[in-house]
Scaffold this active site. Structure first.
Site, PDB file in Angstrom:
ATOM      1  N   TYR A   1       0.853  -1.198   0.000  1.00  0.00           N
ATOM      2  CA  TYR A   1       0.000   0.000   0.000  1.00  0.00           C
ATOM      3  C   TYR A   1       0.889   1.248   0.000  1.00  0.00           C
ATOM      4  O   TYR A   1       1.749   1.405   0.852  1.00  0.00           O
ATOM      5  CB  TYR A   1      -0.883  -0.056   1.245  1.00  0.00           C
ATOM      6  N   CYS A   2       0.684   2.121  -0.986  1.00  0.00           N
ATOM      7  CA  CYS A   2       1.371   3.412  -1.061  1.00  0.00           C
ATOM      8  C   CYS A   2       2.888   3.210  -1.129  1.00  0.00           C
ATOM      9  O   CYS A   2       3.379   2.453  -1.962  1.00  0.00           O
ATOM     10  CB  CYS A   2       0.955   4.288   0.115  1.00  0.00           C
ATOM     11  N   ILE A   3       3.670   3.839  -0.254  1.00  0.00           N
ATOM     12  CA  ILE A   3       5.129   3.698  -0.301  1.00  0.00           C
ATOM     13  C   ILE A   3       5.539   2.245  -0.094  1.00  0.00           C
ATOM     14  O   ILE A   3       6.565   1.799  -0.625  1.00  0.00           O
ATOM     15  CB  ILE A   3       5.801   4.617   0.756  1.00  0.00           C
TER      16      ILE A   3
END
Length: 594
Positions: free
Chosen positions: A330-332
Site C-alpha cells: 500500500y502506497c510507499i
C-alpha cells in the site's frame, strides 16, 4: 428593576470570569510559544524565487502581449466596480438586500447570511471575484516552465484559500452568531482549544482533527483478533485469527505504508479490510512497522527490504509451511514491494505467487499534486533536517498531507475549533490521520532523491542490496488498485508504472474517491464504484475512455482475482498457543521521545 439588576450582575460576573480565564490562557499561550523550536524556512514555504520568476513572467507577458493583460485587468476592475455600484444601489433603495448573486455554490459559504445579508454577501462576492482574477492571471502565464506553473497554481490557491473571509472572526457569520448566542463563551472555548493544540505540539500550531480520548488502539479501534508471531527491530508480524472453518492454502501478507499506521485497514468491524479478508477464507498476516527515533537515522530502503520484506515473507512461509505466498503493498510500501519483487526476480526467488498494489507509484515522471513538495527547495530542506535530527518527524508529513486538502484538514477544523469553540469530533478516520509516524533520515532521502526526483526505477535501474533492479523485473501476476481523486498517488501515474512492469498477467482497477476512502470501501456501504477495462495499459485516458463502470466496492472483484491464485481450501490455521503480544501489537502504539 430587580430582575434587570440581577441580569446585569450575572452578566458582569460572567464577563469577569471569562476575562480571568483568558488571562490564564494567554499566559499558557505565551509559555507554549516559548517552547517552539526554530524551523527551517525551506520546510515552511517554497523558495521565494518562484514568485520572482512569476512576476518576471507576468511583466514579460505585459510587454509581449499587453492587450491580454489589460483585458484581464479591465475585466476584473469592471466586475468589481459593477458589483460595488449594484450593492450601493440596493442600500440606497432601503431594501437592505444584496444585489443579484451569480457566484458558484461553495460549502464554505453555506450560512444563508452569505446570500441574504448585504455585508456578508458583498465580502463573499468580492473575495470570489478576486480569487478568480488571480487564478486566471496564473493560468495565462504562458512563458513559465510547466512544472513551475503547476507549483505556482498550487501555492497561489493556498494563499487564496488562506485569505477566505470565513477564516477571520469579523467576516464569519457563524462565528459571530455563536459568540453572541453564548455571550462570548464560544471564543473562550476556542482559545482553550488553540492553547491545547499549541501546547501539544511544542509551540507549533497543528489543529486537532479528532477527539484523542475517544479511541484507544486495541480497545475500540483496531480490534480484529490476532497475535504478534514475530518481531525484529523493523516490524512486528501479526497473524489474524481465522473466521472461517476452511482457508486457502496460500497465505496473504499485507505491507502497509510506514508513513502511517496499519490500522487504517482495521478501524472498526464494519469497514475493516482485515476482517473482510479473513471472512473470505484467507490466512492473513500484516506487518506493523516500527515508529523510528534517531537511532534509525542510518536505516535505508535496503534495511526495509532485507529486514522487513524478505524477513516477513520468509516467516510467513515458515509459519504456514508453504513455498510461496501472496502479498499486498500500500502506497510507499507498494513502491518498495515493487523493488523487492524485482530483486527476487533477479535472484530467481519464487516465494511470491501474486502481488496486489494499492495506490502505488513506481513511475514518478508525473508526481501529481504532491509533486509541488518534491522539488529541490523542499527536498533540500528535508535533507538538511534529517542530517541534523536523524529522522523526519511525523509533524512535517502530517502538515504536508493536510495542505493537499487545506480547506478540509486545516481551515475548516480550525474554524470549528478556534472560532466556534467546538470540541474535536469522535471520528475514527481523523483519529488515525493524527496518529503519525516518523521516517528514518537515510530512507527518506533515498526515496525522495532516487525514486521521486530521479525516477531511477522506472527509467533505468535502482540499487537494492548490491543489485541493480528495474521496473521490468516485476514479473509476478499482479493486480493494482488506484483511486480517482487521490491527492497523493495520482491514478494516471500509478497506471503508467504498472504498464511498465514486466508481468504478463495484469489487472488494473480504478476506484472512485481518494487515497484512503477509495481503498477502505467496504461492499456493505455501497458507496463508491470502480472502473475496469480490457484496453491496453499505457495511456491512462485511453484506458479510462474504454473502461466499464461498476457499482459498489472493488473488494469482491479483487477477491475473484485473488481466489484462483490462492490454492485449495484446507482446515483453518489456528493462532499459536503462545505469542509475543495480542493484536494489534506494541509497535503500533509506540511514540518515541524525540
Amino acid at each position: 428593576m430587580a430582575t434587570s439588576e440581577f441580569d446585569n450582575s450575572a452578566n458582569l460576573e460572567k464577563l469577569n470570569e471569562n476575562l480571568a480565564r483568558m488571562e490564564v490562557l494567554t499566559q499558557r499561550l505565551v509559555a507554549a510559544f516559548a517552547r517552539k523550536k526554530p524551523q527551517r524556512s525551506e520546510l515552511q514555504a517554497p523558495d521565494p524565487s518562484i514568485y520572482l520568476r512569476a512576476a518576471s513572467a507576468y511583466w514579460a507577458e505585459m510587454v509581449q502581449n499587453p492587450s491580454k493583460i489589460l483585458e484581464h485587468q479591465v475585466g476584473y476592475w469592471g466586475k468589481t466596480l459593477k458589483h460595488f455600484v449594484e450593492a450601493q444601489e440596493a442600500l440606497r433603495d432601503g431594501t437592505l438586500t444584496p444585489p443579484e448573486d451569480h457566484t458558484p455554490d461553495d460549502r464554505r459559504f453555506s450560512n444563508p447570511l452569505w446570500k441574504t445579508h448585504p455585508y456578508f454577501n458583498y465580502i463573499k462576492q468580492q473575495y470570489l471575484l478576486s480569487a478568480q482574477a488571480i487564478e486566471e492571471a496564473i493560468a495565462d502565464l504562458d512563458t513559465l516552465d510547466p512544472r513551475e506553473k503547476k507549483r505556482l497554481e498550487y501555492f497561489g490557491k493556498q494563499i487564496i484559500d488562506m485569505m477566505a473571509p470565513t477564516n477571520f472572526l469579523g467576516t464569519n457569520p457563524d462565528a459571530l452568531m455563536r459568540a453572541v448566542e453564548t455571550e462570548g463563551e464560544s471564543l473562550v472555548r476556542g482559545l482553550e482549544n488553540l492553547v491545547r493544540d499549541i501546547e501539544a505540539n511544542e509551540g507549533e500550531l497543528l489543529v486537532t482533527l479528532a477527539d484523542r480520548d475517544a479511541f484507544k488502539v486495541g480497545s475500540n479501534i483496531a480490534t480484529s483478533p490476532g497475535a504478534v508471531v514475530y518481531r525484529n527491530r523493523m516490524f512486528e508480524l501479526i497473524q489474524y485469527a481465522p473466521t472461517t472453518e476452511k482457508v486457502h492454502t496460500t497465505p496473504l501478507l499485507i505491507f502497509p505504508p510506514w508513513i502511517n499506521k496499519f490500522y487504517i485497514l482495521d478501524l472498526k468491524p464494519e469497514n475493516s479490510l482485515i476482517k473482510w479478508i479473513t471472512d473470505q477464507g484467507y490466512t492473513l498476516f500484516v506487518v506493523s512497522w516500527v515508529n523510528p527515533d534517531a537511532a534509525y537515522a542510518d536505516t535505508g530502503l535496503d534495511d526495509y527490504i532485507q529486514e522487513g520484506y524478505l524477513e516477513a515473507i520468509a516467516k510467513v512461509k515458515e509459519i504456514c509451511n508453504v513455498k510461496a505466498i501472496n502479498v499486498i503493498g500500500y502506497c510507499i510500501a507498494g513502491t518498495t514491494l515493487a523493488l523487492t519483487l524485482a530483486l527476487m526476480e533477479k535472484r530467481k526467488d519464487r516465494s511470491i505467487k501474486s502481488a496486489t498494489f494499492f495506490t502505488t507509484l513506481t513511475d514518478f515522471s508525473d508526481r501529481g499534486e504532491v509533486g509541488v513538495f518534491l522539488e529541490d527547495d523542499f527536498v533540500g530542506g528535508i535533507e538538511a533536517e534529517v542530517k541534523d535530527t536523524g529522522i523526519l518527524r511525523s509533524y512535517y508529513m502530517t502538515k504536508t498531507f493536510s495542505f493537499l486538502r487545506s480547506n478540509d484538514l486545516i481551515y475548516g477544523p480550525a474554524i470549528r475549533s478556534y472560532m466556534l469553540g467546538e470540541a474535536p469530533p469522535a471520528f475514527d478516520l481523523l483519529f488515525w490521520n493524527g496518529d503519525g509516524t516518523n521516517l528514518p533520515g537515510k530512507m527518506t532521502v533515498e526515496y525522495l532523491r532516487g525514486l521521486c526526483q530521479n525516477d531511477r526505477f522506472a527509467t533505468g535501474t535502482f540499487p537494492v542490496l548490491g543489485e541493480e533492479v528495474s521496473i521490468k523485473g516485476v514479473k509476478v501476476p499482479l493486480c493494482a488498485v488506484a483511486c480517482e481523486t487521490d491527492h497523493i498517488a495520482a491514478w494516471r501515474s500509478s497506471l503508467r508504472g504498472i504498464s511498465k512492469m514486466g508481468a504478463a498477467d495484469k489487472q488494473f482497477i480504478l476506484s472512485e474517491s481518494g487515497h484512503i476512502a477509495g481503498i477502505v470501501n467496504p461492499p456493505s456501504k455501497k458507496k463508491y464504484g470502480h472502473y475496469t477495462s480490457d484496453a491496453p495499459l499505457g495511456d491512462p485516458d485511453a484506458w479510462k475512455a474504454q473502461a466499464e463502470y461498476h457499482q459498489g466496492s472493488w473488494w469482491p472483484r479483487w477477491d475473484d482475482w485473488l481466489r484462483p491464485r490462492s490454492g485449495k481450501l484446507i482446515p483453518a490455521r489456528a493462532l499459536p498457543d503462545s505469542s509475543l503480544a495480542p493484536a494489534p501489537g506494541t509497535y503500533v502504539t509506540a511514540h518515541p521521545a524525540l
